[in-house]
Each structure stands twice: as structure tokens, then as C-alpha cells.
Design an enzyme around this catalytic site. Structure first.
Site, short mmCIF file in Angstrom:
data_model
loop_
_atom_site.label_atom_id
_atom_site.label_comp_id
_atom_site.label_asym_id
_atom_site.label_seq_id
_atom_site.Cartn_x
_atom_site.Cartn_y
_atom_site.Cartn_z
N ALA A 154 22.48 -1.29 18.03
CA ALA A 154 22.37 0.10 18.49
C ALA A 154 22.01 0.23 19.96
O ALA A 154 22.74 0.85 20.74
CB ALA A 154 21.36 0.84 17.61
N ARG B 32 31.00 4.45 30.70
CA ARG B 32 31.48 5.81 30.97
C ARG B 32 31.23 6.22 32.42
O ARG B 32 31.98 7.00 32.99
CB ARG B 32 30.79 6.80 30.03
CG ARG B 32 31.20 6.66 28.58
CD ARG B 32 30.47 7.67 27.71
NE ARG B 32 30.75 7.45 26.29
CZ ARG B 32 30.20 8.14 25.30
NH1 ARG B 32 29.31 9.09 25.59
NH2 ARG B 32 30.50 7.88 24.04
N CYS C 27 20.00 0.55 8.26
CA CYS C 27 19.36 1.53 7.37
C CYS C 27 20.19 1.80 6.12
O CYS C 27 19.67 2.27 5.11
CB CYS C 27 19.13 2.84 8.11
SG CYS C 27 18.08 2.69 9.57
N ASP D 135 14.42 -1.93 18.79
CA ASP D 135 13.31 -2.39 17.97
C ASP D 135 12.43 -3.44 18.64
O ASP D 135 11.41 -3.84 18.08
CB ASP D 135 13.83 -2.95 16.64
CG ASP D 135 14.46 -1.89 15.76
OD1 ASP D 135 14.39 -0.70 16.13
OD2 ASP D 135 15.04 -2.26 14.72
N ASN E 210 19.27 4.10 19.64
CA ASN E 210 20.44 4.72 20.26
C ASN E 210 20.05 5.54 21.49
O ASN E 210 20.76 5.53 22.50
CB ASN E 210 21.18 5.58 19.24
CG ASN E 210 22.08 4.77 18.33
OD1 ASN E 210 23.13 4.30 18.74
ND2 ASN E 210 21.65 4.57 17.09
#
Length: 454
Positions: A8, A19, A42, A284, A306
Site C-alpha cells: 500500500a 503522476r 485485511c 506499517d 495509502n
């Protein structure tokens, strides 16, 4: 830009930076030691329970999709060393066995968390499973379908433990959950955890609390046969570890990067590692600011990861973004029981020197006369004197858990419980009583603050 970790935080950072800057302006290389990228850990309990498909359904973006967007993603490649002075990392191809140094201008550490796996006898025996990665999930499902026995023991009664208990019940197993704490879900106060305990027992799950696991007993074939505590052995054909996680920061620590009390990397609000202008970290493996206590905490959630990645990628790409912190919001469920918390528990508030009052109320998810109204209990902590909301916990059935979001917003805004009583929340009999349970709890907490005085 070099990214360590392809889930993530790491891939959000890479995608966001891409981007902002084109491939001829910024070369992005990401290393992931596993077989999957950008996946939802999850979702593993719900895959194991047969509620969702996997593993493909749990992958947000494949390695090939990242590559098509101009990110050089190297799968099955583990970074084994960070050389900060030389601005390079050593990466090992786990399939080919070769090592190679890669230089960086910006380094993103997104090494995630590692599951707690105590050094118990038999912990690595066949039939003992963790649930950290999609590989773990597949191994567990294969094990569940490959065993004739129907006895399962879950070690640990936190989020993963209770979710896996539900998955195993859905699979038709006789489930025992063993935890060393006085009540399951130590992310709740004990009085609220007792509600979870009672509900789990009502679902046919044996919940054994205050029990320290001393070892895994194996049979003549070497497979798991039981889980041993000081008082008793619990027969098991399958054992699932749900003991939580710790920051995966061994690599960062070896490089001399700063760690906090819980072992997570320390960053500034831009997610830049403290004291290092071109090293970033998210997910994490970091500690973040707790907006309620004012201290750093380690909270392993994909939502945070995220957001960290978005902030890192924006800053590396030339924009500006910050991650202000968290209030500690989390929700879970076991069968039809919903569990939610945000802010501080009583013990946490005491540990940081806050004086507080508590209020607990019983209410329903809908107007009492409307079909389907289900009971819920809401508990609030408020600062003595000021009345500032410090935390909220909710345990109930359908419609209970997501009400915690109201309290999460109030915590972020540093509202008092008295101010909360005037919130203009949506009302109709199918959705809420006239006084929403959160507002009832706030009103009772406000009265407790007044009664307590300064």
C-alpha cells in the site's frame, strides 16, 4: 526514486510520484520480496471464511499494471542493506540468488509490519498458520480444505484473532480462542471487551482468557495436535496465529534510521524520516502522531498506509502534502457483532497523564418501534474540566460500528462532548432513534464532566 516494499504505502508513493513526474524526469524502481503487490491483507480473513474470492480479488493493482505506468517493479527481490552515505541499496534476486547495488536520490522505506511469532516449541509445525500475506492466506485455505479434523485454535483475540475465529466458524470448525488478557479485544476497555467475550461464547466459540500459551503440541506425524497453556491443552487440527504485528524495521535500524518507542520509524509531517532529507517512510513500519495524546503510536492499517504513500509521492513529485496524524479509529466484527473504537482507552489516557470521566449508555440502531432495531452499547471518555472528547467505543449489532466515525471527526476537531450534543446528524426511524446513540453518550458524558467539576 527507490521504493522498498510493493504494497500500500510503497506503491501509492510510486504511483503518486509518477503522476507528477514523467519517466524521463524521474526513474522509479520498486522492490518487493513477495509474490503479490498492492494487495489487501485485511481481506484475508474474509477470503478464508469464503465470503470473498481470492487471491486475485484482493489485488488492487498487479505488478504488470504498475510497470505499464512507468514503474520498474522488481518482484521476488529483497533489499538486504541500505547504504545511506553512498545513497544506494543492495537488492537480492530471490529466484536467481544474485545481489546488486542500486543508487537512489530519494529512498522510500515501506517495509510494512511483521507478525508476532513467539519462540514456542512447535510454532513452525505443519498445521500452524499466520495470516500476513496472500501467500499465507492461500496456505491457510489449502490447510483448512486438506484436513479431516474440525478443531481449530486461534492464539490471540485481537482484530485478526476474532476475524479468523469467525472465518473458521464459517468453515464448520469447532473454534477455541486463547488469549493471555482478561478479555478479548484489548483495543477496547475491559468492560467493553467483556461484551465481545459474551457474544463470542453465544456464537459457539470457546473463549479462554488469562491463559498464556506455553507451546504447540505435535503428534507422531509431526503435525499440530494441541495448544498447551499452563493449565490445560486444547486439541487442535489447525492453529491460527493472531498475535498482532510489530513494525518491520530491522533493515532501517541496521542503517541507523531513527525509531520510536514501539520500534517504528519516526518521520516529520511530510513523511520524511527525521534527520534525513531524502529518505521517506510510510505504512506499517512507521509511528505517527496521535492527535489526542500528542505522542507517537504504531497503528498498522491500510487506510493510513495509502495516505502516507500519497503524501510521500506528492512531495517527491514536487508538490506539497502532509499527514497530520491519527485518532486511532478501527472497526471489526465477529459474526454479526460489530466492534469499534476511536481515541484513547482508559489505560492510555491515564498513561499520558489525562484526567477524565467516562459515560456508558445502552441504545438501539434504529427507532425502538422500527423492525430490526438492535441493541448497542456506547462508551465515551471526556477530559475532566475541559470536556474535550478523548475516546469512544461501540459494541453492537448491525448499524453500530460505523457510528464511531462521528466520534472520530469530533476527536480530530477537538470538540467537547457538550458541543457534540448539538451535532446535526441524520435521523429517520429506519436509521436511528431521535437521539442518535453517539449523541446520547455525549450528553451523558457532558453531565459527568459538569458533575466532576474542575
Amino acid at each position: 526514486m527507490v521504493v522498498i516494499g510493493g504494497d500500500a504505502a510503497g506503491m501509492s508513493a510510486a504511483s503518486r510520484a509518477r503522476r507528477y513526474r514523467k519517466p524521463d524526469d524521474l526513474e522509479i524502481t520498486a522492490f518487493e520480496r513477495g509474490h503479490f503487490t498492492s494487495f489487501s491483507a485485511c481481506g484475508i480473513p474474509y477470503w478464508a471464511g469464503g465470503e470473498v474470492d481470492g487471491p486475485d480479488a484482493l489485488i488492487a493493482r498487479t505488478a504488470e499494471e504498475h510497470r505499464r505506468r512507468g514503474i520498474d517493479l522488481r518482484m521476488r527481490t529483497e533489499v538486504t542493506e541500505i547504504d545511506l552515505a553512498g545513497q544506494r541499496v543492495r537488492a537480492r534476486d530471490l529466484e536467481g540468488g544474485t545481489d546488486r547495488w542500486h543508487g537512489f536520490d530519494h529512498l522510500v522505506v515501506a517495509t510494512g509490519a511483521r507478525p508476532v511469532r513467539p519462540p514456542l516449541d512447535g510454532i513452525d509445525a505443519p498445521g500452524v498458520y499466520g495470516v500476513q500475506t496472500l501467500d499465507d492466506g492461500q496456505a491457510l485455505i489449502d490447510g483448512l480444505t486438506g484436513t479431516d479434523g474440525r478443531r481449530a485454535v486461534v492464539i490471540g483475540a485481537g482484530y485478526i484473532g476474532v476475524e479468523m475465529a469467525e472465518a473458521l466458524v464459517r468453515r464448520g470448525f469447532q473454534v477455541t480462542v486463547v488469549d493471555r488478557s482478561a478479555q478479548p479485544m484489548t483495543t477496547l476497555d475491559p468492560d467493553m471487551g467483556a461484551l465481545v467475550h459474551e457474544a463470542m461464547c453465544g456464537m459457539g466459540i470457546e473463549v479462554v482468557t488469562g491463559a498464556e500459551v506455553t507451546g504447540i503440541v505435535t503428534g507422531p506425524d509431526g503435525r499440530v495436535a494441541a495448544v498447551a497453556t499452563a493449565a490445560k491443552e486444547f486439541p487442535a487440527d489447525v492453529v491460527v496465529l493472531g498475535l498482532g504485528v510489530r513494525p518491520g524495521t530491522a533493515l532501517a535500524e541496521a542503517a541507523g534510521l531513527p525509531l520510536g518507542e514501539s520500534g517504528g520509524l519516526l518521520t516529520d509531517l511530510a513523511m520524511r524520516v527525521r534527520g534525513h532529507g531524502n529518505v521517506w517512510a510510510g505504512g506499517d513500519c512507521v509511528e505517527v502522531l496521535d492527535l489526542v495524546s500528542g505522542r507517537t503510536r504504531h497503528i498498522a492499517l491500510g487506510t493510513h498506509a495509502n495516505k502516507h504513500g500519497q503524501v510521500i509521492g506528492t512531495n517527491i513529485g514536487g508538490g506539497y502534502a502532509t499527514f497530520p496524524g491519527v485518532v486511532g479509529t478501527a472497526v471489526s466484527k465477529v459474526c454479526d457483532l460489530e466492534i469499534a473504537r476511536t481515541g484513547l482507552l482508559e489505560a492510555q489516557a491515564t498513561a499520558v497523564g489525562l484526567r477524565f470521566v467516562t459515560a456508558t449508555i445502552e441504545s438501539t440502531s434504529r427507532a425502538g418501534y422500527y423492525p430490526g432495531a438492535r441493541p448497542m452499547r456506547v462508551k465515551m471518555l471526556a477530559e475532566r474540566g475541559t470536556g474535550r472528547l478523548l475516546g469512544a467505543q461501540i459494541v453492537g449489532r448491525e448499524g453500530a460500528a460505523k457510528r464511531v466515525d462521528v466520534a472520530a471527526v469530533a476527536l480530530t476537531a477537538r470538540m467537547t462532548v457538550d458541543q457534540m450534543t448539538a451535532l446535526d446528524l441524520g435521523y429517520a426511524p429506519p436509521f436511528s432513534p431521535v437521539w442518535d446513540p453517539v449523541l446520547v453518550a455525549a450528553r451523558k458524558a457532558a453531565a459527568a464532566v459538569r458533575d466532576a467539576g474542575a
